[in-house]
Scaffold this active site. Structure first.
Site, PDB file in Angstrom:
ATOM      1  N   GLU A   3      -6.858   4.278   7.688  1.00  0.00           N
ATOM      2  CA  GLU A   3      -6.711   5.720   7.437  1.00  0.00           C
ATOM      3  C   GLU A   3      -7.974   6.288   6.806  1.00  0.00           C
ATOM      4  O   GLU A   3      -8.301   7.459   7.018  1.00  0.00           O
ATOM      5  CB  GLU A   3      -5.457   5.968   6.580  1.00  0.00           C
ATOM      6  N   HIS A  58      -9.577   0.722   4.754  1.00  0.00           N
ATOM      7  CA  HIS A  58      -8.273   0.925   5.390  1.00  0.00           C
ATOM      8  C   HIS A  58      -8.448   1.848   6.588  1.00  0.00           C
ATOM      9  O   HIS A  58      -9.255   2.785   6.559  1.00  0.00           O
ATOM     10  CB  HIS A  58      -7.283   1.526   4.384  1.00  0.00           C
ATOM     11  N   GLY A  87       2.094   2.204  10.724  1.00  0.00           N
ATOM     12  CA  GLY A  87       2.991   3.351  10.553  1.00  0.00           C
ATOM     13  C   GLY A  87       3.656   3.799  11.837  1.00  0.00           C
ATOM     14  O   GLY A  87       4.223   4.888  11.904  1.00  0.00           O
ATOM     15  N   LYS A  99       0.088   4.221  -0.269  1.00  0.00           N
ATOM     16  CA  LYS A  99      -0.583   5.396   0.318  1.00  0.00           C
ATOM     17  C   LYS A  99      -0.383   6.613  -0.594  1.00  0.00           C
ATOM     18  O   LYS A  99      -0.373   6.473  -1.811  1.00  0.00           O
ATOM     19  CB  LYS A  99      -0.082   5.660   1.737  1.00  0.00           C
ATOM     20  N   ASN A 150       0.861  -1.188   0.000  1.00  0.00           N
ATOM     21  CA  ASN A 150       0.000   0.000   0.000  1.00  0.00           C
ATOM     22  C   ASN A 150       0.895   1.235   0.000  1.00  0.00           C
ATOM     23  O   ASN A 150       1.471   1.581   1.026  1.00  0.00           O
ATOM     24  CB  ASN A 150      -0.892  -0.034   1.254  1.00  0.00           C
ATOM     25  N   SER A 210       3.242  -2.165  10.420  1.00  0.00           N
ATOM     26  CA  SER A 210       4.698  -2.120  10.605  1.00  0.00           C
ATOM     27  C   SER A 210       5.382  -3.458  10.291  1.00  0.00           C
ATOM     28  O   SER A 210       6.352  -3.831  10.962  1.00  0.00           O
ATOM     29  CB  SER A 210       5.045  -1.625  12.016  1.00  0.00           C
ATOM     30  N   GLU A 212      -5.440  -5.281  10.621  1.00  0.00           N
ATOM     31  CA  GLU A 212      -4.463  -4.211  10.797  1.00  0.00           C
ATOM     32  C   GLU A 212      -4.782  -3.429  12.068  1.00  0.00           C
ATOM     33  O   GLU A 212      -5.575  -2.478  12.039  1.00  0.00           O
ATOM     34  CB  GLU A 212      -4.509  -3.255   9.602  1.00  0.00           C
TER      35      GLU A 212
HETATM   36  C1  PEP Z   1      -0.839  -0.116   5.840  1.00  0.00           C
HETATM   37  O1  PEP Z   1      -0.782   0.923   5.210  1.00  0.00           O
HETATM   38  O2  PEP Z   1      -1.779  -0.888   5.611  1.00  0.00           O
HETATM   39  C2  PEP Z   1       0.199  -0.418   6.806  1.00  0.00           C
HETATM   40  C3  PEP Z   1       0.137  -1.530   7.471  1.00  0.00           C
HETATM   41  O3  PEP Z   1       1.210   0.501   6.955  1.00  0.00           O
HETATM   42  P1  PEP Z   1       2.648   0.252   7.706  1.00  0.00           P
HETATM   43  O4  PEP Z   1       3.190  -1.051   7.146  1.00  0.00           O
HETATM   44  O5  PEP Z   1       3.477   1.424   7.335  1.00  0.00           O
HETATM   45  O6  PEP Z   1       2.360   0.137   9.165  1.00  0.00           O
END
Ligand code: PEP
Length: 258
Positions: free
Chosen positions: A101, A99, A177, A13, A11, A217, A171
């Site tokens: 976000e 997601h 992040g 983003k 992803n 992460s 998630e």
């Molecule tokens: C994500 O964007 O779904 C995500 C898990 O980001 P990160 O790996 O940066 O935590």
């Protein structure tokens, strides 16, 4: 060999330029080519879907192309939105729905996410439904409850046949992040519960086939331990998906599971 094909999503983003996205796609294609038993999908920003898709095609890559969001209507007066058929027309075969976000920065709710998910499935796209609890919800013991609610509401009115194109990404918000990762045991507990919810809705066969990715992460160092858990079928990766070597190492960790 594991019964479920591992799936790794990148992803991106709101990152990259057009040129950097094309270079990243070429690098991901080269890394993924070494691991044909892993399904790899990249999710660039909307404006770069076409050039990234072209770069993947030029490399004869099996890496899939996905969008980070979609709107639930086919067409019409919805300024700024993008319809499922437009994504297909741009070469996408996947889309993210819900997601964290989008849930927490943009304010999308479960009903809206369900509409998006169903319209994308109707249009023939594969969908990654993202679910996950906040730190507060984890601390007060609501993790399974939150994941169950988001899974049930997200999958409302989805047909058993459509579940072939549905992936769930667990998630935890506090891990996205932040550099904080769920332990493999915590991830496994959440995934096992989500799979039990799918079993309750759709029965044993679909529950045993549905793939559940972990996201939060994930990096080159922790991917293998997470994906060694029996109900962790891959990863949805944000930050590390922008670094080809790290993303390649995560794909390789998924291959070790396959
Ligand atoms: C994500 O964007 O779904 C995500 C898990 O980001 P990160 O790996 O940066 O935590």
């Amino acid at each position: 060999m594991h019964a479920r094909t591992p799936i790794i999503g990148g992803n991106w983003k709101m990152n990259t330029t057009r040129a950097a996205g094309v270079e990243l796609a070429k690098a991901v294609a080269a890394k993924a080519a070494a691991h044909p038993r892993v399904q790899t999908v990249v999710f660039p920003p909307f404006p770069y879907l076409i050039p990234v898709g072209e770069a993947l095609r030029a490399a004869s890559s099996a890496v899939g192309l996905g969008a980070q969001d979609v709107y639930h209507a086919d067409k019409g007066a919805f300024t700024g939105e993008v319809a499922p058929a437009m994504l297909s027309d741009c070469g996408c075969t996947w889309v993210l729905a819900g997601h964290s976000e989008r849930r927490h920065v943009i304010g999308e709710g479960d009903d809206n996410i369900n509409l998006k998910l169903r319209s994308a499935l109707h249009a023939g796209l594969g969908v990654v439904l993202c679910v996950g609890e906040s730190l507060h919800q984890r601390e007060v013991g609501e993790t399974n409850h939150v994941n169950e609610k988001q899974t049930r509401l997200g999958l409302r009115e989805v047909t058993p046949a459509e579940m072939d194109r549905l992936v769930i990404a667990y998630e935890p918000i506090w891990a996205i992040g932040t550099g904080k990762t769920a332990t493999p045991d915590d991830a496994q507990d959440a995934h096992r519960h989500i799979r039990a919810v799918v079993k309750d809705i759709f029965g044993t066969e679909i529950a045993s086939k549905v793939r559940i990715q972990y996201g939060g992460s994930v990096n080159a160092a922790n991917a293998q331990a997470l994906m060694s858990m029996p109900d962790v079928d891959g990863a949805l990766v944000g930050g590390a998906s922008l670094k080809p070597d790290d993303f390649g190492a995560i794909i390789a960790a998924a291959a070790a599971r396959a």
